[in-house]
Design a protein around this motif. Structure first.
Motif, short mmCIF file in Angstrom:
data_model
loop_
_atom_site.label_atom_id
_atom_site.label_comp_id
_atom_site.label_asym_id
_atom_site.label_seq_id
_atom_site.Cartn_x
_atom_site.Cartn_y
_atom_site.Cartn_z
N ALA A 31 2.36 13.23 0.22
CA ALA A 31 3.70 12.94 -0.25
C ALA A 31 3.95 11.45 -0.49
CB ALA A 31 4.74 13.47 0.74
N GLY A 32 3.15 10.58 0.09
CA GLY A 32 3.41 9.15 -0.04
C GLY A 32 2.17 8.34 -0.31
N ILE A 33 2.38 7.20 -0.94
CA ILE A 33 1.26 6.32 -1.29
C ILE A 33 0.58 5.76 -0.05
CG2 ILE A 33 2.65 4.24 -1.56
CD1 ILE A 33 -0.32 5.28 -3.77
N ASP A 34 1.33 5.58 1.05
CA ASP A 34 0.72 5.10 2.29
C ASP A 34 -0.33 6.09 2.81
OD1 ASP A 34 2.25 2.81 2.25
OD2 ASP A 34 3.83 3.66 3.53
N GLU A 35 -0.04 7.39 2.68
CA GLU A 35 -1.01 8.41 3.08
C GLU A 35 -2.24 8.37 2.18
OE1 GLU A 35 1.05 12.32 4.62
OE2 GLU A 35 2.01 11.61 2.77
N VAL A 36 -2.02 8.16 0.89
CA VAL A 36 -3.13 8.08 -0.07
C VAL A 36 -4.05 6.92 0.30
CG1 VAL A 36 -3.77 7.71 -2.48
CG2 VAL A 36 -1.80 9.15 -1.93
N VAL A 37 -3.47 5.76 0.57
CA VAL A 37 -4.25 4.58 0.93
C VAL A 37 -5.04 4.82 2.21
CG1 VAL A 37 -4.08 2.15 1.65
CG2 VAL A 37 -2.74 2.97 -0.29
N GLU A 38 -4.42 5.46 3.19
CA GLU A 38 -5.10 5.77 4.45
C GLU A 38 -6.30 6.68 4.22
OE1 GLU A 38 -4.07 8.18 8.54
OE2 GLU A 38 -2.45 7.13 7.52
N LEU A 65 -7.96 7.01 1.38
CA LEU A 65 -8.96 6.26 0.60
C LEU A 65 -9.80 5.36 1.50
CD1 LEU A 65 -6.90 5.28 -2.57
CD2 LEU A 65 -8.75 6.96 -2.42
N ARG A 66 -9.15 4.70 2.44
CA ARG A 66 -9.88 3.83 3.38
C ARG A 66 -10.84 4.64 4.25
NH1 ARG A 66 -4.79 0.04 4.76
NH2 ARG A 66 -5.10 -1.45 3.06
N ALA A 67 -10.38 5.80 4.71
CA ALA A 67 -11.24 6.65 5.54
C ALA A 67 -12.45 7.14 4.74
CB ALA A 67 -10.44 7.83 6.08
N ALA A 68 -12.23 7.57 3.50
CA ALA A 68 -13.33 8.03 2.65
C ALA A 68 -14.32 6.91 2.40
CB ALA A 68 -12.79 8.58 1.33
N ASP A 69 -13.82 5.69 2.18
CA ASP A 69 -14.70 4.54 1.96
C ASP A 69 -15.55 4.27 3.20
OD1 ASP A 69 -15.67 2.22 0.52
OD2 ASP A 69 -14.43 1.02 1.88
N GLN A 70 -14.94 4.34 4.38
CA GLN A 70 -15.68 4.12 5.63
C GLN A 70 -16.79 5.15 5.82
OE1 GLN A 70 -15.41 1.78 8.25
NE2 GLN A 70 -14.30 0.63 6.69
N LEU A 71 -16.53 6.37 5.35
CA LEU A 71 -17.51 7.45 5.50
C LEU A 71 -18.49 7.53 4.34
CD1 LEU A 71 -15.06 10.19 6.80
CD2 LEU A 71 -16.78 8.94 8.14
N GLY A 72 -18.29 6.72 3.30
CA GLY A 72 -19.19 6.73 2.15
C GLY A 72 -19.01 7.95 1.27
N ALA A 111 10.15 13.80 -7.56
CA ALA A 111 9.43 13.04 -6.55
C ALA A 111 7.95 13.05 -6.92
CB ALA A 111 9.63 13.64 -5.17
N VAL A 112 7.28 11.94 -6.65
CA VAL A 112 5.85 11.83 -6.93
C VAL A 112 5.08 12.41 -5.76
CG1 VAL A 112 3.93 10.24 -7.36
CG2 VAL A 112 6.18 9.75 -8.31
N ARG A 113 4.09 13.22 -6.07
CA ARG A 113 3.18 13.77 -5.07
C ARG A 113 1.76 13.44 -5.52
NH1 ARG A 113 7.21 13.88 -2.59
NH2 ARG A 113 8.24 15.69 -1.69
N TRP A 114 0.83 13.46 -4.58
CA TRP A 114 -0.54 13.06 -4.83
C TRP A 114 -1.50 14.17 -4.42
CZ3 TRP A 114 -0.96 8.31 -7.09
CH2 TRP A 114 0.17 7.49 -7.00
N GLU A 115 -2.54 14.36 -5.23
CA GLU A 115 -3.63 15.28 -4.90
C GLU A 115 -4.89 14.44 -4.76
OE1 GLU A 115 -4.30 19.16 -6.97
OE2 GLU A 115 -6.14 18.12 -7.58
N LEU A 116 -5.53 14.53 -3.59
CA LEU A 116 -6.73 13.76 -3.33
C LEU A 116 -7.86 14.74 -3.02
CD1 LEU A 116 -7.16 10.50 -1.54
CD2 LEU A 116 -8.49 12.41 -0.67
#
Length: 82
Positions: free
Chosen positions: A27-34, A36-43, A62-67
Protein backbone atom coordinates in the motif's frame (compact mmCIF):
# COMPACT_ATOMS: atom_id res chain seq x y z
CA UNK A 1 16.29 -25.53 -4.95
CA UNK A 2 15.28 -24.97 -8.56
CA UNK A 3 15.07 -27.77 -11.08
CA UNK A 4 16.97 -26.56 -14.15
CA UNK A 5 14.75 -28.58 -16.47
CA UNK A 6 11.61 -26.84 -15.17
CA UNK A 7 12.86 -23.34 -15.95
CA UNK A 8 11.21 -21.49 -18.81
CA UNK A 9 13.08 -20.01 -21.72
CA UNK A 10 12.64 -16.35 -22.70
CA UNK A 11 11.21 -16.43 -26.22
CA UNK A 12 13.05 -13.26 -27.35
CA UNK A 13 16.54 -13.98 -25.99
CA UNK A 14 16.53 -17.75 -25.58
CA UNK A 15 17.96 -17.35 -22.08
CA UNK A 16 16.51 -18.94 -18.96
CA UNK A 17 13.86 -16.64 -17.45
CA UNK A 18 13.94 -15.98 -13.70
CA UNK A 19 11.33 -17.88 -11.69
CA UNK A 20 8.66 -16.21 -9.58
CA UNK A 21 9.11 -16.82 -5.86
CA UNK A 22 6.29 -14.65 -4.45
CA UNK A 23 4.03 -11.70 -5.24
CA UNK A 24 3.49 -8.96 -2.66
CA UNK A 25 0.74 -6.32 -2.84
CA UNK A 26 1.81 -3.19 -0.98
CA UNK A 27 0.00 0.00 0.00
CA UNK A 28 2.90 2.41 0.48
CA UNK A 29 6.19 3.36 -1.09
CA UNK A 30 7.98 2.84 2.24
CA UNK A 31 6.97 -0.84 2.12
CA UNK A 32 8.19 -1.08 -1.48
CA UNK A 33 11.58 0.36 -0.54
CA UNK A 34 11.88 -2.04 2.41
CA UNK A 35 11.14 -5.02 0.15
CA UNK A 36 13.61 -3.79 -2.48
CA UNK A 37 16.38 -3.47 0.10
CA UNK A 38 15.68 -6.96 1.44
CA UNK A 39 15.71 -8.46 -2.07
CA UNK A 40 19.00 -6.70 -2.81
CA UNK A 41 20.55 -8.09 0.40
CA UNK A 42 19.45 -11.59 -0.62
CA UNK A 43 20.61 -11.22 -4.24
CA UNK A 44 17.11 -11.72 -5.63
CA UNK A 45 15.43 -10.05 -8.57
CA UNK A 46 12.26 -7.97 -8.45
CA UNK A 47 9.65 -6.68 -10.85
CA UNK A 48 7.60 -3.72 -9.56
CA UNK A 49 4.45 -2.20 -11.00
CA UNK A 50 1.92 0.28 -9.69
CA UNK A 51 -1.81 0.56 -10.17
CA UNK A 52 -4.71 2.71 -8.96
CA UNK A 53 -7.65 1.62 -6.83
CA UNK A 54 -10.72 3.61 -5.84
CA UNK A 55 -10.42 4.91 -2.29
CA UNK A 56 -12.93 3.88 0.34
CA UNK A 57 -14.97 7.07 0.06
CA UNK A 58 -15.17 6.69 -3.71
CA UNK A 59 -13.92 10.25 -4.19
CA UNK A 60 -10.50 9.52 -5.61
CA UNK A 61 -7.84 6.94 -6.23
CA UNK A 62 -5.01 5.46 -4.19
CA UNK A 63 -1.74 4.09 -5.54
CA UNK A 64 -0.97 0.45 -4.80
CA UNK A 65 2.15 -1.54 -5.66
CA UNK A 66 2.71 -5.08 -6.91
CA UNK A 67 6.17 -6.49 -6.23
CA UNK A 68 7.18 -9.82 -7.74
CA UNK A 69 10.14 -11.51 -6.08
CA UNK A 70 12.24 -13.50 -8.59
CA UNK A 71 15.11 -15.99 -8.40
CA UNK A 72 17.33 -13.59 -10.36
CA UNK A 73 17.16 -10.16 -11.91
CA UNK A 74 14.99 -9.97 -15.03
CA UNK A 75 16.59 -8.40 -18.09
CA UNK A 76 14.47 -5.83 -19.90
CA UNK A 77 15.16 -5.73 -23.63
CA UNK A 78 14.33 -2.35 -25.10
CA UNK A 79 12.95 -2.29 -28.60
CA UNK A 80 15.03 -0.53 -31.21
CA UNK A 81 13.64 2.83 -32.35
CA UNK A 82 12.59 2.75 -35.95
Amino acid sequence: MTDVDSRTQDETTGETAPELIATHYLAGIDEVVEHLRAADQLGLGVRVSSYLVADEEGEGFAVRWELELLTSSPVHQEEEAE
